[in-house]
Write an enzyme that holds these catalytic residues in place. Sequence first.
Site, PDB file in Angstrom:
ATOM      1  CB  VAL A 134      65.308  39.833   3.583  1.00  0.00           C
ATOM      2  CG1 VAL A 134      65.837  39.798   2.133  1.00  0.00           C
ATOM      3  CG2 VAL A 134      66.308  40.210   4.541  1.00  0.00           C
ATOM      4  CG  ASP A 203      65.784  48.708   0.993  1.00  0.00           C
ATOM      5  OD1 ASP A 203      65.434  48.961   2.169  1.00  0.00           O
ATOM      6  OD2 ASP A 203      65.370  48.183   0.132  1.00  0.00           O
ATOM      7  CE  LYS A 207      64.417  45.423   1.695  1.00  0.00           C
ATOM      8  NZ  LYS A 207      63.744  46.036   0.599  1.00  0.00           N
TER       9      LYS A 207
END
Length: 438
Positions: A134, A203, A207
Amino acid sequence: MAEPLRVGIAGLGTVGASVIRLLDRQAAALAASTGRAIKVTAVSARDRSRDRGVDVSAFKWFDDPVALATSPDIDLFVELIGGDEGPARAAVEAALGAGKSVVTANKALLAKHGMSLAQRAEDKRVALAFEASVAGGIPIVKTLREGLAGNSIQRVYGILNGTCNYILSRMELEGLSFEECLKDAQRLGYAEADPTFDIGGFDTAHKLAILTALAFGTQVDAEAIHVEGIQSITLADLKSAEELGYRIKLLGVAQRTDKGIEQRVHPTMVPKSSSLAEVMGVTNAVTIDADAVKELTLVGPGAGGMATASAVVADISDIAKGIRSAPFGLPTSALEKAPRIPVQRHEGGYYIRLSVHDRPGAAAAIATRMAERQISLQSIMQRHASARGARAPSDATPVPVVLITYATSEAVVREALDAVVADGYLAGPPQVIRIERE
Ligand code: HSE
């Protein structure tokens, strides 16, 4: 000094090569701080002959990452292959099954299989560490899991995808098209192999799923996240945002509400005065609202070889010291299920851009539809399509009308807009962007 920690690395792309470089460059300092040498002993990648700018000839080579993961030549397995299934999943499961600690940068794998992998790590009493998964080089995992242990967290939100922030920043600052900016992001190596993961918000959602678990003690569940990408954002929206004192950012937001933990990823209007508004380009930033520290924002490089390798090496260093935190901060059995909260139940301010046939009564009808549902307007902006003093424009030249609402519920906003559409004054579908207040 204790026995060296023997490291095996699977995946020798930009990040893998940078990890080898950093471990070499920091070897003495790491040995001094951890009390043992950290040595890469074996590697695995697809192409043995590729020049990676680092010498890998001294390491044992494995064509099969699963064979590396279970090899007696390593104590710690570093997974930098990527992907939520296939060799990455097989190798991580095999390493944990063989009782080896794992360090991974793989957010997609953790978002999908985080719970079962954490359970395996717990069963085998080994570490599963993922700082690099992350926000690249920003130590956000450690901050949430250890650094803020004395806080109750109310909200964690941020810019978690460098590609989207790069695209929105360049569109805003240079007036370039979405397509042109995306091409540049791909050329510069920011984008995922499939850029729809970036621009579609997935994406960021991977995270956010990890951050939510760490911040709120919940099970990792990417399915509970409402996801929208940046494909619908136009130069007109960026310009209106600028005029109204906002910037548009793709945010991941996880927030404690009276309905539960709300998780959403979408383009968001943030006040220009906020810390996140100032973050431009490929940079990432995460803001945490918590009771003791109040507000904390971490800003830094969200992608790139060395920045991501920095986070990987920090995890390796912890494992060398014998630190084995519960992957998501609590034993897996203590992590609670956070049910999905439908976005229709979200409450906040809204930016609404309408393309309106400029006929008498249009503005009044729009205002009426809002008022009927108790939606209070903070501002209304209409652009003139024709020169001052000219006749009112015809249906052929619709005008943009931009509304900003005070806090209201999403369901009510959508209902009002359905009614506006049915009135027949609009030349196209309404654009709606949620506003995130500080
Ligand atoms: N594609 C990602 C980004 C890379 O643009 O942020 C880091 O996860």
